[in-house]
Enzyme design. Structure first.
Site, PDB file in Angstrom:
ATOM      1  N   GLY A  60       0.772  -1.249   0.000  1.00  0.00           N
ATOM      2  CA  GLY A  60       0.000   0.000   0.000  1.00  0.00           C
ATOM      3  C   GLY A  60       0.799   1.293   0.000  1.00  0.00           C
ATOM      4  O   GLY A  60       0.222   2.365   0.161  1.00  0.00           O
ATOM      5  N   TRP A  62       2.356   2.969  -2.458  1.00  0.00           N
ATOM      6  CA  TRP A  62       1.961   3.882  -3.543  1.00  0.00           C
ATOM      7  C   TRP A  62       0.571   4.456  -3.259  1.00  0.00           C
ATOM      8  O   TRP A  62       0.307   5.628  -3.489  1.00  0.00           O
ATOM      9  CB  TRP A  62       1.963   3.154  -4.896  1.00  0.00           C
ATOM     10  CG  TRP A  62       3.315   3.010  -5.515  1.00  0.00           C
ATOM     11  CD1 TRP A  62       4.497   2.871  -4.854  1.00  0.00           C
ATOM     12  CD2 TRP A  62       3.633   2.993  -6.926  1.00  0.00           C
ATOM     13  NE1 TRP A  62       5.526   2.763  -5.771  1.00  0.00           N
ATOM     14  CE2 TRP A  62       5.035   2.824  -7.035  1.00  0.00           C
ATOM     15  CE3 TRP A  62       2.876   3.073  -8.089  1.00  0.00           C
ATOM     16  CZ2 TRP A  62       5.683   2.764  -8.277  1.00  0.00           C
ATOM     17  CZ3 TRP A  62       3.520   3.003  -9.325  1.00  0.00           C
ATOM     18  CH2 TRP A  62       4.914   2.853  -9.412  1.00  0.00           C
ATOM     19  N   ASP A  80      -5.057  -5.832  -6.029  1.00  0.00           N
ATOM     20  CA  ASP A  80      -3.924  -6.768  -5.870  1.00  0.00           C
ATOM     21  C   ASP A  80      -4.456  -8.174  -5.621  1.00  0.00           C
ATOM     22  O   ASP A  80      -5.547  -8.337  -5.076  1.00  0.00           O
ATOM     23  CB  ASP A  80      -3.007  -6.326  -4.709  1.00  0.00           C
ATOM     24  CG  ASP A  80      -1.591  -6.873  -4.852  1.00  0.00           C
ATOM     25  OD1 ASP A  80      -1.421  -8.114  -4.838  1.00  0.00           O
ATOM     26  OD2 ASP A  80      -0.658  -6.079  -5.002  1.00  0.00           O
ATOM     27  N   ASP A  96      -6.762 -11.006  -9.034  1.00  0.00           N
ATOM     28  CA  ASP A  96      -5.662 -11.059  -9.988  1.00  0.00           C
ATOM     29  C   ASP A  96      -6.086 -10.243 -11.211  1.00  0.00           C
ATOM     30  O   ASP A  96      -7.227 -10.370 -11.664  1.00  0.00           O
ATOM     31  CB  ASP A  96      -5.422 -12.526 -10.364  1.00  0.00           C
ATOM     32  CG  ASP A  96      -4.140 -12.704 -11.154  1.00  0.00           C
ATOM     33  OD1 ASP A  96      -4.010 -12.074 -12.233  1.00  0.00           O
ATOM     34  OD2 ASP A  96      -3.274 -13.462 -10.694  1.00  0.00           O
ATOM     35  N   ASP A 118       2.759  -1.110 -10.274  1.00  0.00           N
ATOM     36  CA  ASP A 118       4.053  -1.494  -9.703  1.00  0.00           C
ATOM     37  C   ASP A 118       4.066  -3.021  -9.587  1.00  0.00           C
ATOM     38  O   ASP A 118       4.799  -3.589  -8.790  1.00  0.00           O
ATOM     39  CB  ASP A 118       4.201  -0.828  -8.324  1.00  0.00           C
ATOM     40  CG  ASP A 118       5.630  -0.876  -7.791  1.00  0.00           C
ATOM     41  OD1 ASP A 118       6.564  -0.938  -8.606  1.00  0.00           O
ATOM     42  OD2 ASP A 118       5.807  -0.844  -6.552  1.00  0.00           O
ATOM     43  N   LYS A 158       5.783  -0.266 -14.011  1.00  0.00           N
ATOM     44  CA  LYS A 158       7.077  -0.919 -13.839  1.00  0.00           C
ATOM     45  C   LYS A 158       7.253  -1.964 -14.936  1.00  0.00           C
ATOM     46  O   LYS A 158       6.324  -2.688 -15.264  1.00  0.00           O
ATOM     47  CB  LYS A 158       7.093  -1.611 -12.477  1.00  0.00           C
ATOM     48  CG  LYS A 158       8.306  -2.497 -12.356  1.00  0.00           C
ATOM     49  CD  LYS A 158       8.750  -2.863 -11.006  1.00  0.00           C
ATOM     50  CE  LYS A 158       7.881  -3.391  -9.958  1.00  0.00           C
ATOM     51  NZ  LYS A 158       8.509  -3.115  -8.658  1.00  0.00           N
TER      52      LYS A 158
END
Ligand code: SAM
Length: 207
Positions: A60, A62, A80, A96, A118, A158
Site C-alpha cells: 500500500g 503507492w 492486488d 488477480d 508497480d 514498472k
C-alpha cells in the site's frame, strides 16, 4: 531460527538503506513509496483531482502517496491478488488482474486519469521464466490501461529491462503523446526494474 546467507545479506542491506529508514519514519508501508514520490515530482502525473487506479498495490505504499496528493474528492481504486490493510479513501479490490480483465463489470471504461502499476511477478529463480512472467504482467497492466484510461490520461508502469523493451516502447508511443523511461534513485541499482512514464493517452478506440 537460523538465517540463511542470502537472508543475512538482505537484512544488512535493509538496515543500511536510507529509503527503508525514511519510509519507516514517515509511516509508509513500503520503501517503494519513494519511487512514486520521485516519479510524480519529476513528471507531475497525479494532481489533487486525479481519478487513480493502483495495480499491484499491496502492501500500500503507492496508495498512501496518492491519497496524500489528493483532496479526497475521488476514491482511489487499488487492486492486488495479495490482501492489503485498509487505506483511508481507497477502495481495495482483491483480485488477480488477469481475472479482473476477464470479468470487468465493476469499473467504468475510459474513465480514469491515471493508471499506476508497480506489479511484479514472484521470482522463480529461472532467468527465462522470470523474464516471461515479467512481460506477461507488463502486458496485463497495458491492457488495463488501454481499457480504463480516459482521454489524455497517464500510465506509469514498472517493467524489467529485457529484449522486448523496444517493442513495448514502440507500441506505447503510438498511444500517448509523451513517453519516457525513468529509473528513480530509490530503485535499487542492481535491479532491472525501470518505469515507463506515458502521458496523454490519445487513442481510445483501438481495443
Ligand atoms: C512490488 S509489490 C507492489 C508494492 C506497492 N506498489 C507498494 O508501494 O507497496 C508488487 C505487487 O504486485 C502484485 N501482483 C503481481 N502480479 C499481479 C497480478 N497478476 N494481479 C494482481 N496483483 C499482482 C503482487 O501481489 C505484489 O503485491
Amino acid at each position: 531460527m537460523k538465517r540463511t546467507n542470502s537472508q543475512n545479506i538482505w537484512l544488512k542491506r535493509q538496515n543500511k538503506d536510507i529509503f527503508v529508514k525514511l519510509s519507516k519514519a514517515k509511516g509508509y508501508r513500503s520503501r517503494a513509496a519513494y519511487k512514486l514520490i520521485e516519479i510524480n515530482k519529476k513528471f507531475k502525473i497525479i494532481n489533487q483531482n486525479s481519478k487513480v487506479v493502483d495495480l499491484g498495490a499491496s502492501p500500500g505504499g503507492w496508495t498512501q502517496v496518492v491519497v496524500e496528493l489528493q483532496n479526497k474528492k475521488n476514491q482511489i481504486i487499488a487492486i492486488d491478488k495479495k490482501k492489503m490493510e485498509p487505506v483511508d479513501n481507497c477502495k481495495f479490490i482483491y483480485n488477480d488482474i488477469s481475472d479482473f480483465l476477464k470479468h470487468d463489470e465493476v469499473l467504468e471504461r475510459n474513465y480514469f486519469d491515471v493508471i499506476l502499476s508497480d506489479m511484479a511477478p514472484n521470482s522463480s529463480g529461472h532467468r527465462f521464466t522470470d523474464q516471461a512472467n515479467a512481460e506477461k504482467v507488463y502486458y496485463l497492466a497495458q491492457s488495463f490501461a488501454f481499457k480504463y484510461l480516459a482521454k489524455n490520461g497517464n500510465f506509469v508502469c514498472k517493467f524489467f529491462r529485457n529484449s522486448s523493451e523496444k517493442t513495448i516502447l514502440q507500441n506505447i508511443k503510438k498511444r500517448f503523446s509523451f513517453v519516457k523511461t525513468f529509473k528513480p534513485n530509490s530503485s535499487r541499482k542492481d535491479s532491472k526494474e525501470i518505469y515507463l512514464i506515458a502521458i496523454g493517452f490519445n487513442n481510445l478506440h483501438k481495443d
